[in-house]
Design a protein around this motif. Structure first.
Motif, PDB file in Angstrom:
ATOM      1  N   LYS A 236      39.358 -41.913  -4.927  1.00  0.00           N
ATOM      2  CA  LYS A 236      38.847 -43.234  -5.285  1.00  0.00           C
ATOM      3  C   LYS A 236      37.565 -43.221  -6.109  1.00  0.00           C
ATOM      4  O   LYS A 236      37.326 -44.151  -6.886  1.00  0.00           O
TER       5      LYS A 236
ATOM      6  N   LYS B  26      33.360 -54.969 -16.385  1.00  0.00           N
ATOM      7  CA  LYS B  26      33.949 -55.312 -17.676  1.00  0.00           C
ATOM      8  C   LYS B  26      33.609 -54.253 -18.723  1.00  0.00           C
ATOM      9  O   LYS B  26      32.691 -53.451 -18.529  1.00  0.00           O
TER      10      LYS B  26
ATOM     11  N   LYS C 252      34.556 -59.472   0.874  1.00  0.00           N
ATOM     12  CA  LYS C 252      35.801 -59.778   1.576  1.00  0.00           C
ATOM     13  C   LYS C 252      35.542 -60.178   3.019  1.00  0.00           C
ATOM     14  O   LYS C 252      36.127 -61.132   3.540  1.00  0.00           O
TER      15      LYS C 252
ATOM     16  N   GLN D  55      44.677 -46.529 -10.276  1.00  0.00           N
ATOM     17  CA  GLN D  55      43.470 -47.354 -10.303  1.00  0.00           C
ATOM     18  C   GLN D  55      43.416 -48.244 -11.547  1.00  0.00           C
ATOM     19  O   GLN D  55      42.372 -48.810 -11.851  1.00  0.00           O
ATOM     20  N   GLY D  56      44.549 -48.358 -12.232  1.00  0.00           N
ATOM     21  CA  GLY D  56      44.621 -49.321 -13.326  1.00  0.00           C
ATOM     22  C   GLY D  56      44.594 -48.756 -14.717  1.00  0.00           C
ATOM     23  O   GLY D  56      44.694 -49.498 -15.698  1.00  0.00           O
TER      24      GLY D  56
ATOM     25  N   THR E 102      38.898 -48.280 -14.461  1.00  0.00           N
ATOM     26  CA  THR E 102      39.340 -48.055 -13.083  1.00  0.00           C
ATOM     27  C   THR E 102      38.564 -48.893 -12.070  1.00  0.00           C
ATOM     28  O   THR E 102      38.921 -48.912 -10.893  1.00  0.00           O
ATOM     29  N   HIS E 103      37.527 -49.588 -12.514  1.00  0.00           N
ATOM     30  CA  HIS E 103      36.766 -50.458 -11.606  1.00  0.00           C
ATOM     31  C   HIS E 103      36.800 -51.914 -12.072  1.00  0.00           C
ATOM     32  O   HIS E 103      35.987 -52.729 -11.626  1.00  0.00           O
ATOM     33  N   SER E 104      37.752 -52.235 -12.937  1.00  0.00           N
ATOM     34  CA  SER E 104      37.856 -53.604 -13.437  1.00  0.00           C
ATOM     35  C   SER E 104      38.197 -54.586 -12.325  1.00  0.00           C
ATOM     36  O   SER E 104      37.770 -55.746 -12.365  1.00  0.00           O
ATOM     37  N   SER E 105      38.947 -54.133 -11.316  1.00  0.00           N
ATOM     38  CA  SER E 105      39.295 -55.018 -10.201  1.00  0.00           C
ATOM     39  C   SER E 105      38.081 -55.376  -9.355  1.00  0.00           C
ATOM     40  O   SER E 105      38.129 -56.315  -8.554  1.00  0.00           O
ATOM     41  N   GLN E 106      36.979 -54.636  -9.541  1.00  0.00           N
ATOM     42  CA  GLN E 106      35.745 -54.914  -8.811  1.00  0.00           C
ATOM     43  C   GLN E 106      34.722 -55.612  -9.696  1.00  0.00           C
ATOM     44  O   GLN E 106      33.530 -55.622  -9.392  1.00  0.00           O
TER      45      GLN E 106
ATOM     46  N   GLU F 236      32.562 -50.416  -4.190  1.00  0.00           N
ATOM     47  CA  GLU F 236      33.518 -50.587  -3.098  1.00  0.00           C
ATOM     48  C   GLU F 236      32.860 -51.283  -1.911  1.00  0.00           C
ATOM     49  O   GLU F 236      33.446 -52.197  -1.314  1.00  0.00           O
TER      50      GLU F 236
ATOM     51  N   SER G 172      32.429 -54.964  -2.650  1.00  0.00           N
ATOM     52  CA  SER G 172      33.702 -55.680  -2.563  1.00  0.00           C
ATOM     53  C   SER G 172      34.099 -55.917  -1.128  1.00  0.00           C
ATOM     54  O   SER G 172      34.567 -57.002  -0.756  1.00  0.00           O
TER      55      SER G 172
END
Length: 494
Positions: free
Chosen positions: A294, A452, A484, A415-416, A445-449, A477, A480
């Protein structure tokens, strides 16, 4: 000129340390660096000033490599300046302006020594320094900027009213006046310089040419200033090169200059000080597989996968990976557990005799008991080039194009990172911007977090250290997960 000194642990601010050394006055925030430092400078000060300036120039280079717009580059440079090389105006309160400007002055001249050696280094240094000067010029206080311009002779002649009237039509055609100047009359100030002084304006056809002179409107005055800065710096670098042989016998200075120039050629700043501190809690041997999947940059993930596959790593691979894990938070006891499990095909006696001592040595528990830092990107890129059977090094530099693309998809597709991203990443690799390629992989790989394109590992900063990559990934992480948990806590039961 130089005095020996050692940097004390926890010494984070520079300005408070230099007051007692300062003997020069710096009346302006802008500087053409005409005069070298004349007072005593410690080796420590020499190094700190150069490294912090190099970090700023390296980010400017990265911005060019990433095709950032001028405004984006300007914002990155201002953020990096605030962190590494603040330079406040004369009106700033509660700031040690003298110390800030002294640091800026010294750092520039140290880097001149490091980057005057080859045409390539000089070209890249001038480009980065010119960009930094432009950023400062545009962000400077207007009154202070005018004072600076009045303090220098830029070799321009003000166009008198008679000439303005004589060439009013031509001046208006070459450089249309602002809307407020109705009728196209040349009401603003104009300056005459040799046309060779403003090649950028001539190329864009934004000046009137007559008799070898360019008529430059006041609003384009900065072009003359920037050209003069560039010309002056190029000339100074050539003069510095002529005097450089005098330093060859100084064993304190030459290694520093070599390290600085190597880092700049690699596109990143040097790392002479200790690596970033471990982020978060200590990690255990059992956690490393999950962390590698990760959070590890490609160089460390490749080492981890090679270790799992071969049950062994050669010397430089063990050194690169072991120090990375140490700084990440792996204690000596957990490190011995991890490496013993990893060398699962090896007998205990062989492991204890040939490997356990080296692990303890890297933690400063054997030999000269030094606290070895993890290797920076600059060190990985420029030292101990791997052979065909080695696993250490930087994949972006040392892998073939095919192997690199295959490895990227294998490691980061979950991871994208997709096949469509490879073209962009490989374009950075092709141009030698390896750290920019690694930074782009981090962003994807950290765009979901929420990361940009252009964010880098924070504030637009590029990756310069494997532990920086891993630590920032873990921080994202945790952030995030925190968001959550807070979101789940907002749910109410009927």
């Amino acid at each position: 000129m130089f005095k020996s000194a050692h940097r004390k642990p926890g010494q984070n601010t520079y300005a408070s340390q230099v007051e007692k050394y300062s003997t020069l006055k710096y009346p302006h925030r802008l500087n053409f660096y005409d005069r070298p430092p004349l007072d005593d400078i410690t080796i420590e000060e020499f190094e700190i000033c150069a490294l912090d300036r190099l970090r700023l120039l390296a980010e400017i280079e990265s911005s060019y490599a990433r095709n950032r717009t001028w405004e984006e580059l300007k914002q990155v440079a201002l953020k990096q300046s605030e962190h590494y090389l603040p330079l406040n105006s004369n009106t700033a309160k509660n700031k040690n302006i003298e110390a800030e400007r002294r640091k800026d002055h010294i750092g520039h001249f140290v880097l001149r020594l490091a980057f005057c050696r080859t045409e390539e280094l000089r070209r890249r240094f001038v480009k980065a320094e010119l960009a930094l000067f432009k950023v400062r010029y545009e962000s400077d206080d207007r009154a202070e900027r005018e004072e600076f311009l009045q303090s220098r002779d830029f070799g321009w002649d003000a166009v008198d009213d008679a000439e303005l009237k004589m060439y009013a039509e031509q001046l208006a055609a070459a450089s249309p006046p602002p809307m407020s100047q109705a009728g196209g009359k040349a009401l603003e100030k104009y300056y005459k310089v040799r046309w060779t002084r403003v090649p950028d304006l001539v190329e864009k056809r934004r000046v009137f040419l007559k008799g070898g002179m360019a008529y430059v409107p006041a609003r384009e005055q900065s072009s003359i200033i920037f050209e003069e800065f560039q010309r002056s710096l190029e000339k100074s670098l050539q003069l510095t090169l002529k005097h450089l042989p005098r330093l060859d016998e100084d064993t304190r200075i030459v290694p520093l200059l070599d390290n600085l120039s190597q880092g700049f050629m690699a596109g990143i700043s040097s790392e002479w000080s200790s690596a970033p501190e471990a982020a978060g809690d200590e990690i255990t041997a059992d956690m490393i597989d999950g962390l590698a999947r990760k959070h590890f940059p490609m160089c460390m993930r490749h080492l981890h996968e090679s270790l799992r596959r071969d049950k062994h790593l050669k010397h430089h691979g063990r050194l690169q990976y072991g120090l990375f894990l140490k700084v990440l938070g792996l204690s000596i006891d957990e490190a011995i557990v991890f490496w013993r499990r990893s060398f699962s095909t090896m007998q205990d006696d062989k492991f204890n005799k040939e490997y356990k001592y080296n692990i303890r040595h890297s933690y400063g528990l054997e030999g000269k008991r030094a606290n070895y830092p993890a290797r920076s990107c600059q060190q990985i890129l420029t030292s101990d080039t791997p052979g065909s059977q080695d696993s250490h090094g930087c994949p972006f530099r040392h892998f073939s194009s095919e192997n690199l693309q295959t490895g990227l998809l294998s490691m980061y597709s979950s991871q994208g990172l997709g096949a469509s991203d490879l073209l962009e990443v490989m374009s950075y690799v092709k141009n030698g911007h390896y750290h920019v390629a690694c930074t782009r992989v981090f962003e994807i790989t950290h765009s979901s977090q929420g990361v940009k394109k252009g964010d880098g590992v924070g504030n637009g900063e590029s990756v310069t250290h494997p532990n920086q990559y891993a630590s920032r990934s873990r921080e994202l992480e945790k952030s995030s997960e925190s968001v959550k948990v807070e979101g789940d806590g907002d749910v109410t039961m009927g």
